[in-house]
Design a protein around this motif. Sequence first.
Motif, PDB file in Angstrom:
ATOM      1  N   GLY A  36       1.006  -1.094   0.081  1.00 55.98           N
ATOM      2  CA  GLY A  36       0.130   0.110   0.080  1.00 55.98           C
ATOM      3  C   GLY A  36       1.023   1.058  -0.115  1.00 55.98           C
ATOM      4  N   LEU A  37       2.522   1.294  -0.197  1.00 55.69           N
ATOM      5  CA  LEU A  37       3.159   2.313   0.620  1.00 55.69           C
ATOM      6  C   LEU A  37       3.053   3.063  -1.347  1.00 55.69           C
ATOM      7  CD1 LEU A  37       6.313   0.846   1.952  1.00 55.69           C
ATOM      8  CD2 LEU A  37       5.347   2.560   3.340  1.00 55.69           C
ATOM      9  N   ALA A  38       3.070   4.051  -1.363  1.00 56.49           N
ATOM     10  CA  ALA A  38       2.470   5.398  -2.661  1.00 56.49           C
ATOM     11  C   ALA A  38       4.254   5.115  -2.847  1.00 56.49           C
ATOM     12  CB  ALA A  38       1.997   6.549  -2.349  1.00 56.49           C
ATOM     13  N   ALA A  39       4.629   5.622  -2.031  1.00 58.46           N
ATOM     14  CA  ALA A  39       6.243   5.756  -3.133  1.00 58.46           C
ATOM     15  C   ALA A  39       7.527   5.834  -2.364  1.00 58.46           C
ATOM     16  CB  ALA A  39       6.292   7.615  -3.836  1.00 58.46           C
ATOM     17  N   VAL A  40       8.067   4.965  -2.669  1.00 58.25           N
ATOM     18  CA  VAL A  40       9.566   4.478  -1.852  1.00 58.25           C
ATOM     19  C   VAL A  40      10.594   4.951  -2.600  1.00 58.25           C
ATOM     20  CG1 VAL A  40      11.005   2.449  -1.050  1.00 58.25           C
ATOM     21  CG2 VAL A  40       8.472   2.347  -0.889  1.00 58.25           C
ATOM     22  N   SER A  41      11.037   5.733  -2.735  1.00 61.02           N
ATOM     23  CA  SER A  41      12.500   6.803  -3.551  1.00 61.02           C
ATOM     24  C   SER A  41      13.713   6.183  -1.969  1.00 61.02           C
ATOM     25  CB  SER A  41      11.836   7.831  -4.082  1.00 61.02           C
ATOM     26  OG  SER A  41      11.453   8.501  -2.928  1.00 61.02           O
ATOM     27  N   LEU A  42      14.290   6.373  -3.093  1.00 56.20           N
ATOM     28  CA  LEU A  42      16.072   6.531  -2.491  1.00 56.20           C
ATOM     29  C   LEU A  42      17.289   7.366  -3.156  1.00 56.20           C
ATOM     30  CD1 LEU A  42      17.521   4.882  -0.190  1.00 56.20           C
ATOM     31  CD2 LEU A  42      18.629   3.533  -1.360  1.00 56.20           C
ATOM     32  N   ASP A  43      17.522   8.077  -2.687  1.00 56.16           N
ATOM     33  CA  ASP A  43      17.870   9.451  -2.687  1.00 56.16           C
ATOM     34  C   ASP A  43      19.860   8.917  -2.417  1.00 56.16           C
ATOM     35  OD1 ASP A  43      16.192  10.862  -3.417  1.00 56.16           O
ATOM     36  OD2 ASP A  43      16.951  11.800  -1.582  1.00 56.16           O
ATOM     37  N   VAL A  44      20.722   8.574  -4.007  1.00 55.46           N
ATOM     38  CA  VAL A  44      21.862   8.099  -3.969  1.00 55.46           C
ATOM     39  C   VAL A  44      22.680   9.474  -4.640  1.00 55.46           C
ATOM     40  CG1 VAL A  44      21.111   6.001  -3.605  1.00 55.46           C
ATOM     41  CG2 VAL A  44      20.939   7.097  -5.863  1.00 55.46           C
ATOM     42  N   LYS A  45      24.145   9.337  -4.509  1.00 54.04           N
ATOM     43  CA  LYS A  45      25.177  10.321  -5.399  1.00 54.04           C
ATOM     44  C   LYS A  45      24.840   9.049  -6.233  1.00 54.04           C
ATOM     45  CE  LYS A  45      27.031  12.107  -1.012  1.00 54.04           C
ATOM     46  NZ  LYS A  45      28.645  12.425  -0.802  1.00 54.04           N
ATOM     47  N   ILE A  74      11.920   1.694   3.068  1.00 54.55           N
ATOM     48  CA  ILE A  74      10.636   1.785   3.688  1.00 54.55           C
ATOM     49  C   ILE A  74       9.884   2.110   5.296  1.00 54.55           C
ATOM     50  CG2 ILE A  74       9.296  -0.363   4.596  1.00 54.55           C
ATOM     51  CD1 ILE A  74      10.647  -1.628   1.975  1.00 54.55           C
ATOM     52  N   LYS A  75      11.056   2.081   5.765  1.00 52.18           N
ATOM     53  CA  LYS A  75      10.961   2.896   7.418  1.00 52.18           C
ATOM     54  C   LYS A  75      10.970   4.797   6.971  1.00 52.18           C
ATOM     55  CE  LYS A  75      12.580   2.934  12.067  1.00 52.18           C
ATOM     56  NZ  LYS A  75      13.588   2.898  12.774  1.00 52.18           N
ATOM     57  N   THR A  76      11.698   5.165   6.381  1.00 49.63           N
ATOM     58  CA  THR A  76      11.278   6.313   5.410  1.00 49.63           C
ATOM     59  C   THR A  76      10.149   6.596   5.629  1.00 49.63           C
ATOM     60  OG1 THR A  76      13.771   7.102   5.728  1.00 49.63           O
ATOM     61  CG2 THR A  76      12.002   8.520   4.625  1.00 49.63           C
ATOM     62  N   ALA A  77       9.450   5.819   4.515  1.00 45.05           N
ATOM     63  CA  ALA A  77       8.357   6.073   3.450  1.00 45.05           C
ATOM     64  C   ALA A  77       7.351   5.713   3.829  1.00 45.05           C
ATOM     65  CB  ALA A  77       8.267   5.341   2.023  1.00 45.05           C
ATOM     66  N   GLY A  78       7.002   5.408   5.862  1.00 42.74           N
ATOM     67  CA  GLY A  78       6.019   5.379   6.240  1.00 42.74           C
ATOM     68  C   GLY A  78       5.927   3.763   6.043  1.00 42.74           C
ATOM     69  N   GLY A  79       6.524   2.657   6.164  1.00 40.76           N
ATOM     70  CA  GLY A  79       6.527   1.357   5.875  1.00 40.76           C
ATOM     71  C   GLY A  79       6.741   1.223   7.015  1.00 40.76           C
ATOM     72  N   PRO A  80       6.226  -0.757   7.465  1.00 42.73           N
ATOM     73  CA  PRO A  80       6.653  -1.239   8.779  1.00 42.73           C
ATOM     74  C   PRO A  80       7.830  -0.930   8.794  1.00 42.73           C
ATOM     75  CG  PRO A  80       5.589  -2.716   7.258  1.00 42.73           C
ATOM     76  CD  PRO A  80       5.579  -1.366   7.038  1.00 42.73           C
ATOM     77  N   VAL A  81       9.405  -1.606   9.866  1.00 44.35           N
ATOM     78  CA  VAL A  81      10.267  -1.667   9.878  1.00 44.35           C
ATOM     79  C   VAL A  81      10.512  -3.435   8.977  1.00 44.35           C
ATOM     80  CG1 VAL A  81      12.208  -2.255  11.807  1.00 44.35           C
ATOM     81  CG2 VAL A  81      10.093  -0.409  12.008  1.00 44.35           C
ATOM     82  N   VAL A  82      11.612  -3.118   8.489  1.00 42.30           N
ATOM     83  CA  VAL A  82      11.709  -4.282   8.122  1.00 42.30           C
ATOM     84  C   VAL A  82      13.283  -4.902   7.899  1.00 42.30           C
ATOM     85  CG1 VAL A  82      11.812  -5.608   5.611  1.00 42.30           C
ATOM     86  CG2 VAL A  82      10.045  -4.235   5.660  1.00 42.30           C
ATOM     87  N   ASP A  83      13.522  -6.641   7.737  1.00 39.00           N
ATOM     88  CA  ASP A  83      15.258  -6.305   8.441  1.00 39.00           C
ATOM     89  C   ASP A  83      15.235  -6.391   7.351  1.00 39.00           C
ATOM     90  OD1 ASP A  83      16.943  -7.414   9.631  1.00 39.00           O
ATOM     91  OD2 ASP A  83      16.208  -9.783  10.112  1.00 39.00           O
TER      92      ASP A  83
END
Length: 151
Positions: free
Chosen positions: A74-83, A103-112
Amino acid sequence: MKLILTAAVENLGEAGDIVVVKDGYGRNYLLPRGLAIKATRGAEKQVEGIRRAQEAREVRGLEHANELKQALEGLAAVSLDVKTHDSGKLFGSVTAADVAGAIKTAGGPVVDKRNVVLPKGHIKATGSYPVTVTLHPQVSATVQLAVVAAS
């Protein structure tokens, strides 16, 4: 030698277990790699903290795994800013730990991070990638990860 495991060790035990091993194995393998600590009275009290942290990360069952799957998908946008370089190639690569943090930053659950499966083992360019998260032996969720150049 009496030790307390801080991580799961194959054929020995899980994190938080108190084990008795031969001196050389403990001194030369387990302790230097941070897989165990010496069992003292104070350390035995820390075992409970290790177990609580492990239970918080653990998926509790099939129903809980399905709830986490719905939350992840259900997460809308999981993005990762990289150099990146000018051509769009990354300096380094995106790791499973980076994806778990995104995933955690996007508001999702904590994932191992050990449950995150990257396409082709690693990501080395910007773009959108399907990332699989294994929550349970029978349940896995797919998340679209957008790798974008940091400004």
